[in-house]
Design a protein around this motif. Structure first.
Motif, mmCIF file in Angstrom:
data_model
loop_
_atom_site.group_PDB
_atom_site.id
_atom_site.type_symbol
_atom_site.label_atom_id
_atom_site.label_comp_id
_atom_site.label_asym_id
_atom_site.label_seq_id
_atom_site.Cartn_x
_atom_site.Cartn_y
_atom_site.Cartn_z
ATOM 1 N N MET A 1 0.826 -1.190 0.000
ATOM 2 C CA MET A 1 0.000 0.000 0.000
ATOM 3 C C MET A 1 0.862 1.242 0.000
ATOM 4 O O MET A 1 0.562 2.194 -0.707
ATOM 5 N N ALA A 2 1.927 1.213 0.802
ATOM 6 C CA ALA A 2 2.781 2.393 0.891
ATOM 7 C C ALA A 2 3.424 2.707 -0.449
ATOM 8 O O ALA A 2 3.502 3.867 -0.846
ATOM 9 N N GLU A 3 3.856 1.682 -1.167
ATOM 10 C CA GLU A 3 4.477 1.913 -2.470
ATOM 11 C C GLU A 3 3.463 2.467 -3.465
ATOM 12 O O GLU A 3 3.774 3.378 -4.229
ATOM 13 N N MET A 4 2.250 1.943 -3.445
ATOM 14 C CA MET A 4 1.221 2.470 -4.342
ATOM 15 C C MET A 4 0.950 3.937 -4.029
ATOM 16 O O MET A 4 0.850 4.764 -4.932
ATOM 17 N N TYR A 5 0.835 4.269 -2.755
ATOM 18 C CA TYR A 5 0.573 5.645 -2.347
ATOM 19 C C TYR A 5 1.718 6.555 -2.784
ATOM 20 O O TYR A 5 1.501 7.627 -3.349
ATOM 21 N N THR A 7 3.785 6.216 -5.174
ATOM 22 C CA THR A 7 3.898 6.386 -6.621
ATOM 23 C C THR A 7 2.709 7.108 -7.230
ATOM 24 O O THR A 7 2.606 7.215 -8.440
ATOM 25 N N GLY A 8 1.799 7.587 -6.386
ATOM 26 C CA GLY A 8 0.737 8.443 -6.882
ATOM 27 C C GLY A 8 -0.609 7.783 -7.057
ATOM 28 O O GLY A 8 -1.539 8.407 -7.561
ATOM 29 N N VAL A 9 -0.743 6.513 -6.662
ATOM 30 C CA VAL A 9 -2.039 5.850 -6.759
ATOM 31 C C VAL A 9 -2.975 6.486 -5.733
ATOM 32 O O VAL A 9 -2.588 6.708 -4.593
ATOM 33 N N SER A 10 -4.197 6.756 -6.140
ATOM 34 C CA SER A 10 -5.142 7.402 -5.221
ATOM 35 C C SER A 10 -5.503 6.461 -4.076
ATOM 36 O O SER A 10 -5.448 5.232 -4.214
ATOM 37 N N THR A 11 -5.882 7.039 -2.958
ATOM 38 C CA THR A 11 -6.266 6.229 -1.801
ATOM 39 C C THR A 11 -7.494 5.380 -2.117
ATOM 40 O O THR A 11 -7.628 4.272 -1.610
ATOM 41 N N ARG A 12 -8.378 5.857 -2.978
ATOM 42 C CA ARG A 12 -9.558 5.076 -3.368
ATOM 43 C C ARG A 12 -9.149 3.833 -4.161
ATOM 44 O O ARG A 12 -9.696 2.749 -3.965
ATOM 45 N N LYS A 13 -8.183 3.976 -5.064
ATOM 46 C CA LYS A 13 -7.714 2.815 -5.825
ATOM 47 C C LYS A 13 -7.018 1.820 -4.908
ATOM 48 O O LYS A 13 -7.159 0.611 -5.077
ATOM 49 N N ILE A 14 -6.277 2.314 -3.943
ATOM 50 C CA ILE A 14 -5.620 1.427 -2.984
ATOM 51 C C ILE A 14 -6.670 0.649 -2.201
ATOM 52 O O ILE A 14 -6.518 -0.548 -1.950
ATOM 53 N N GLU A 15 -7.739 1.325 -1.849
ATOM 54 C CA GLU A 15 -8.839 0.673 -1.133
ATOM 55 C C GLU A 15 -9.422 -0.468 -1.974
ATOM 56 O O GLU A 15 -9.688 -1.567 -1.462
ATOM 57 N N VAL A 64 11.854 7.837 -9.893
ATOM 58 C CA VAL A 64 10.600 7.101 -9.760
ATOM 59 C C VAL A 64 9.462 8.110 -9.720
ATOM 60 O O VAL A 64 9.677 9.295 -9.464
ATOM 61 N N LYS A 65 8.265 7.624 -9.959
ATOM 62 C CA LYS A 65 7.087 8.471 -9.776
ATOM 63 C C LYS A 65 6.778 8.507 -8.289
ATOM 64 O O LYS A 65 6.761 7.481 -7.622
ATOM 65 N N CYS A 66 6.563 9.704 -7.765
ATOM 66 C CA CYS A 66 6.379 9.883 -6.327
ATOM 67 C C CYS A 66 5.320 10.946 -6.084
ATOM 68 O O CYS A 66 5.215 11.899 -6.854
ATOM 69 N N ARG A 67 4.557 10.785 -5.007
ATOM 70 C CA ARG A 67 3.545 11.779 -4.667
ATOM 71 C C ARG A 67 4.232 12.942 -3.953
ATOM 72 O O ARG A 67 4.814 12.785 -2.893
ATOM 73 N N ARG A 68 4.177 14.116 -4.585
ATOM 74 C CA ARG A 68 4.715 15.349 -3.999
ATOM 75 C C ARG A 68 3.740 16.470 -4.304
ATOM 76 O O ARG A 68 3.289 16.606 -5.433
#
Length: 104
Positions: A1-5, A7-15, A64-68
């Motif tokens: 989950m942390a890696e998905m978050y 890399t920019g995956v939305s919290t809804r998609k992670i859910e 890498v793609k990262c959430r910033r």
């Protein structure tokens, strides 16, 4: 989950992914709290003291793609892994840069 978050995956998609893995109840706020714990662990890593001389300090980075700033961006996480006088390798620093510049 942390890696998905990260890399920019939305919290809804992670859910939704968690639901497919059999985790029935995982809200967007729970995902955010899990990722906040990672931030605390990184902060602890960045503030610790070793008490051993570190004569070698190699640095390594990769893009890498990262959430910033609430967006997925190309970012370079940089790791500093020192080799102490005792021969033990230790992660002594982590950072993220946008470009390969002198300031970065």
């Amino acid at each position: 989950m942390a890696e998905m978050y990260a890399t920019g995956v939305s919290t809804r998609k992670i859910e939704r992914v968690a639901a497919r893995l059999g985790i029935d109840r995982l809200s967007a706020s729970q995902v955010s709290r899990i990722c906040e714990r990672l931030d605390a662990e990184v902060a602890e890593l960045r503030s610790r003291e070793f008490g051993v001389p570190m004569p070698y300090l190699p640095l390594d980075a990769t893009y890498v793609k990262c959430r910033r700033d609430n967006r997925a961006r190309s970012t370079a996480p940089v790791a500093a892994i020192a080799v102490g006088a005792d021969g033990v390798r230790r992660v002594v620093g982590l950072s993220a840069i946008d470009t390969e510049t002198y300031a970065g």
